[in-house]
Design a protein around this motif. Sequence first.
Motif, PDB file in Angstrom:
ATOM      1  N   LEU A   1       1.121  -1.417   0.311  1.00 17.56           N
ATOM      2  CA  LEU A   1       0.192  -0.066  -0.328  1.00 17.56           C
ATOM      3  C   LEU A   1       0.725   1.283  -0.007  1.00 17.56           C
ATOM      4  CD1 LEU A   1      -3.192  -1.179   2.981  1.00 17.56           C
ATOM      5  CD2 LEU A   1      -2.993  -1.315  -0.097  1.00 17.56           C
ATOM      6  N   LEU A   2       1.660   1.050   0.608  1.00 19.37           N
ATOM      7  CA  LEU A   2       2.847   2.897   0.810  1.00 19.37           C
ATOM      8  C   LEU A   2       3.410   2.625  -1.031  1.00 19.37           C
ATOM      9  CD1 LEU A   2       4.662   4.692   2.264  1.00 19.37           C
ATOM     10  CD2 LEU A   2       5.822   3.069   3.062  1.00 19.37           C
ATOM     11  N   LEU A   3       4.323   1.767  -1.585  1.00 20.48           N
ATOM     12  CA  LEU A   3       4.431   1.947  -2.836  1.00 20.48           C
ATOM     13  C   LEU A   3       3.234   2.666  -3.801  1.00 20.48           C
ATOM     14  CD1 LEU A   3       6.842  -1.310  -3.376  1.00 20.48           C
ATOM     15  CD2 LEU A   3       7.029   1.265  -1.989  1.00 20.48           C
ATOM     16  N   GLU A   4       2.147   1.812  -3.992  1.00 22.38           N
ATOM     17  CA  GLU A   4       1.223   1.739  -4.399  1.00 22.38           C
ATOM     18  C   GLU A   4       0.325   3.673  -3.898  1.00 22.38           C
ATOM     19  OE1 GLU A   4      -0.445  -2.408  -5.555  1.00 22.38           O
ATOM     20  OE2 GLU A   4      -2.294  -0.844  -3.940  1.00 22.38           O
ATOM     21  N   ASN A   5       0.512   3.545  -3.163  1.00 23.30           N
ATOM     22  CA  ASN A   5      -0.460   5.514  -2.837  1.00 23.30           C
ATOM     23  C   ASN A   5       0.430   6.168  -1.683  1.00 23.30           C
ATOM     24  OD1 ASN A   5      -2.162   7.368  -2.027  1.00 23.30           O
ATOM     25  ND2 ASN A   5      -3.638   5.633  -2.030  1.00 23.30           N
ATOM     26  N   PRO A   6       1.900   6.482  -2.047  1.00 23.83           N
ATOM     27  CA  PRO A   6       2.894   6.963  -0.788  1.00 23.83           C
ATOM     28  C   PRO A   6       2.151   7.832  -0.107  1.00 23.83           C
ATOM     29  CG  PRO A   6       3.778   6.675  -3.101  1.00 23.83           C
ATOM     30  CD  PRO A   6       1.984   6.394  -3.336  1.00 23.83           C
ATOM     31  N   GLU A   7       1.396   8.882  -0.400  1.00 19.94           N
ATOM     32  CA  GLU A   7       0.579  10.291  -0.029  1.00 19.94           C
ATOM     33  C   GLU A   7      -0.103   9.712   1.247  1.00 19.94           C
ATOM     34  OE1 GLU A   7      -1.105  14.346  -0.196  1.00 19.94           O
ATOM     35  OE2 GLU A   7       0.109  13.783  -1.998  1.00 19.94           O
ATOM     36  N   ARG A   8      -0.936   8.822   0.422  1.00 14.73           N
ATOM     37  CA  ARG A   8      -1.964   8.649   1.881  1.00 14.73           C
ATOM     38  C   ARG A   8      -1.702   8.006   3.570  1.00 14.73           C
ATOM     39  NH1 ARG A   8      -5.547   4.082  -0.881  1.00 14.73           N
ATOM     40  NH2 ARG A   8      -4.480   2.984   0.337  1.00 14.73           N
ATOM     41  N   GLU A   9      -0.550   6.885   2.653  1.00 11.59           N
ATOM     42  CA  GLU A   9      -0.179   6.208   3.786  1.00 11.59           C
ATOM     43  C   GLU A   9       0.759   7.239   4.238  1.00 11.59           C
ATOM     44  OE1 GLU A   9      -1.094   2.961   4.498  1.00 11.59           O
ATOM     45  OE2 GLU A   9      -2.681   3.325   2.476  1.00 11.59           O
ATOM     46  N   ILE A  10       1.675   7.909   4.373  1.00 10.57           N
ATOM     47  CA  ILE A  10       2.676   8.439   5.166  1.00 10.57           C
ATOM     48  C   ILE A  10       1.301   9.964   6.024  1.00 10.57           C
ATOM     49  CG2 ILE A  10       4.012  10.704   4.594  1.00 10.57           C
ATOM     50  CD1 ILE A  10       5.547   8.872   2.035  1.00 10.57           C
ATOM     51  N   ARG A  11       0.699  10.239   5.154  1.00 10.09           N
ATOM     52  CA  ARG A  11       0.068  10.794   6.079  1.00 10.09           C
ATOM     53  C   ARG A  11      -0.618  10.361   7.256  1.00 10.09           C
ATOM     54  NH1 ARG A  11      -1.523  16.086   4.085  1.00 10.09           N
ATOM     55  NH2 ARG A  11      -1.479  16.726   2.408  1.00 10.09           N
ATOM     56  N   ALA A  12      -1.689   9.122   6.658  1.00  5.18           N
ATOM     57  CA  ALA A  12      -2.383   8.308   7.313  1.00  5.18           C
ATOM     58  C   ALA A  12      -0.633   7.949   8.977  1.00  5.18           C
ATOM     59  CB  ALA A  12      -2.554   7.403   7.107  1.00  5.18           C
ATOM     60  N   LEU A  13       0.713   7.699   8.576  1.00  9.30           N
ATOM     61  CA  LEU A  13       1.309   7.633   9.571  1.00  9.30           C
ATOM     62  C   LEU A  13       1.548   8.741  10.497  1.00  9.30           C
ATOM     63  CD1 LEU A  13       3.674   5.550  10.617  1.00  9.30           C
ATOM     64  CD2 LEU A  13       5.109   5.755   8.809  1.00  9.30           C
ATOM     65  N   LEU A  14       1.902   9.750   9.778  1.00 15.06           N
ATOM     66  CA  LEU A  14       2.611  10.683  10.290  1.00 15.06           C
ATOM     67  C   LEU A  14       1.356  11.477  11.583  1.00 15.06           C
ATOM     68  CD1 LEU A  14       4.075  12.856   7.888  1.00 15.06           C
ATOM     69  CD2 LEU A  14       4.716  11.667   9.511  1.00 15.06           C
ATOM     70  N   GLU A  15      -0.186  10.485  11.356  1.00 12.81           N
ATOM     71  CA  GLU A  15      -1.271  11.493  11.825  1.00 12.81           C
ATOM     72  C   GLU A  15      -1.190  10.333  13.136  1.00 12.81           C
ATOM     73  OE1 GLU A  15      -6.469  11.872  12.104  1.00 12.81           O
ATOM     74  OE2 GLU A  15      -5.011  11.120  10.389  1.00 12.81           O
ATOM     75  N   TRP A  16      -1.441   9.390  12.837  1.00 15.35           N
ATOM     76  CA  TRP A  16      -1.296   8.193  14.549  1.00 15.35           C
ATOM     77  C   TRP A  16       0.050   8.654  14.844  1.00 15.35           C
ATOM     78  CZ3 TRP A  16       2.588   4.636  16.001  1.00 15.35           C
ATOM     79  CH2 TRP A  16       2.632   3.584  16.990  1.00 15.35           C
ATOM     80  N   LEU A  17       2.052   8.490  14.334  1.00 18.00           N
ATOM     81  CA  LEU A  17       2.776   9.233  15.219  1.00 18.00           C
ATOM     82  C   LEU A  17       2.588  10.518  16.273  1.00 18.00           C
ATOM     83  CD1 LEU A  17       5.300   8.357  13.009  1.00 18.00           C
ATOM     84  CD2 LEU A  17       5.238   7.784  15.158  1.00 18.00           C
ATOM     85  N   GLU A  18       1.207  11.321  15.585  1.00 15.78           N
ATOM     86  CA  GLU A  18       0.917  12.991  15.555  1.00 15.78           C
ATOM     87  C   GLU A  18       1.471  13.567  16.081  1.00 15.78           C
ATOM     88  OE1 GLU A  18       0.334  12.253  20.713  1.00 15.78           O
ATOM     89  OE2 GLU A  18      -1.395  11.576  20.430  1.00 15.78           O
ATOM     90  N   LEU A  19       2.296  13.847  14.520  1.00 12.60           N
ATOM     91  CA  LEU A  19       3.251  14.715  13.671  1.00 12.60           C
ATOM     92  C   LEU A  19       2.625  15.197  12.803  1.00 12.60           C
ATOM     93  CD1 LEU A  19       6.579  12.444  13.368  1.00 12.60           C
ATOM     94  CD2 LEU A  19       6.334  13.828  15.328  1.00 12.60           C
ATOM     95  N   PRO A  20       3.041  16.576  12.962  1.00 14.84           N
ATOM     96  CA  PRO A  20       2.513  17.638  11.270  1.00 14.84           C
ATOM     97  C   PRO A  20       2.433  16.649  10.221  1.00 14.84           C
ATOM     98  CG  PRO A  20       4.063  19.110  12.732  1.00 14.84           C
ATOM     99  CD  PRO A  20       4.213  17.317  13.702  1.00 14.84           C
ATOM    100  N   PHE A  21       2.489  16.805   8.900  1.00 13.69           N
ATOM    101  CA  PHE A  21       2.139  16.727   7.963  1.00 13.69           C
ATOM    102  C   PHE A  21       4.162  17.816   6.986  1.00 13.69           C
ATOM    103  CE2 PHE A  21       2.263  17.293   2.977  1.00 13.69           C
ATOM    104  CZ  PHE A  21       2.123  16.062   2.777  1.00 13.69           C
ATOM    105  N   GLU A  22       4.558  16.995   6.874  1.00 15.37           N
ATOM    106  CA  GLU A  22       5.599  17.839   5.972  1.00 15.37           C
ATOM    107  C   GLU A  22       5.954  17.082   4.593  1.00 15.37           C
ATOM    108  OE1 GLU A  22       9.121  18.102   8.708  1.00 15.37           O
ATOM    109  OE2 GLU A  22       8.510  18.684  10.027  1.00 15.37           O
TER     110      GLU A  22
END
Length: 535
Positions: A463-484
């Motif tokens: 899923l990360l390879l197929e849709n990087p932005e969606r997966e990365i945004r979800a991971l940062l949100e789970w870590l309580e980090l702002p998107f960069e």
Amino acid sequence: MTGNDVDAARNEPVLSRALADAIEHLTADRLGLAEDIVRRHLNDHPDDVAALCILGDLAARAGVLSEAVDLFQRAVDLAPRYSEARFNLARVLARIAQIPRAISELTALLSADPSNLPATKLRLALLAQTGQHDRAVRERADLLRRRPHDPYLWIAQANELKTVGRREEAIAGFRHALALNPHAGEAWWGLANLKVGALAADDDVDAMLFAIEHAGEHWRRTIPTHFALARAFEDAGAYEPAFKHYSLGNALQRRTRDYDSATTTQEVDATIAQFTPSFAADVSNLGCLSRAPIFIVGMPRAGSTLVEQILASHSQVEGTSELPIIPALVNRKLGAERSRHDQTFSSVLARLDGTDLRSLGDEYIAGAAIYRHTDRPYFIDKLPTNWMDLALICTMLPNARIIDARRDALPCCFANWKQYFPLGHGFSNDLRDIAFYYRDYVRAMAHFQHVVPTRITRVDHTLLLENPEREIRALLEWLELPFEPACLTPHLTNRPVRTASSEQVRRPISTAGADLWRHFEPWLGEMKTALGDLA
């Protein structure tokens, strides 16, 4: 004999007849007989430097590293000029992740014996391990000017250059090593591990085949050559000979390792039985409360380096690579007790109180400091095998976040099987062992996800390879980090990468190559059967 019975010319202890017999037993792998002789001798001669060093070696071989440190330290105190004792002390300290102390011992050794090559090499390796790559490259370059005909120094330098992204210089270094010794299998694998383009198809294939055919009794040095030759065939689309040489390399390496898949299964069973919801609730706030660590766990070759590179592109997260601290804590703090009483790790963990857990957590944070080179509030520990010790991590660091880097079973297991691992990962040399290991990993992660669901998230590699932005945004949100936005272009982040994926993460995220394993699917029936419903 006492600690004062040291040959002044050689800075070495003089051996008694009894200790000579013990060394003979040690050389023949009769460890119990050797230990009995040495312990009886030390009862009468407690300050015998040679006996202390032999017993230290025996303790190190048995994995009782805290005792080995004490024995070698005692020998060094009695005979400060005995280089071998100090070197062995440094080597065991490195194994238990006491890196600053190990470097200090090596510095003291080299100040008295500047030409000590093993000590120099170990010190350079520890500098690199702690992220001081540029310094390691510079100092090894100085050493190469003094020892230009050592192929293994060239290989070490080439691997370091690969780590820091200096690809063409790395290729030149591996080529130089092969010019000095065409049988240097680690150099062939170094080229192959740079992925497509580093090996010249026909000439290199012929040279590797010649090296394998003329290895004679030195079959061990052909192990990485088989893996490199297999990679060359794979790159050329010759999948049947590629599979043949992956098989040969794995079969030879399997002979050098003592891995039992049943032991891993038993350890997972014990962890699941111990780490129940009630146990987790009882210890939920007893450890070190730091929120700094982010653990990435899972299988090797599952995309954890990409996840780390993505997070290390964030201004609040420092990537530190695969830290040896958790295994070292298990061994140093708990290994001796487990060895003496034949206990499982879980049974030892169950007896730790709040003070013990806080101390272990504090020690982990302190141990990580030498690997950190920024003031970012969070850091990553991506040692994949830390999933085996999640019970300890969850209890001693109750605020640490844990990322399960998950790749589908068949491509992940096959990627492990075709990767040459010089050290560790004993499960990786057998198609069935890898499958059983993967099943145990999935089973353990499912249990922890059930018991401490808020502590763990999963990143699916596909899923990360197929849709990087969606997966990365979800991971940062789970870590309580702002998107960069930098997290979407991790290939532009300039940092050393020590793992086998160093070349991939320096390219844009892509699905290219994700299905290459399918060329080998006709030969993976045994793995599929062992994976069962996970295949």
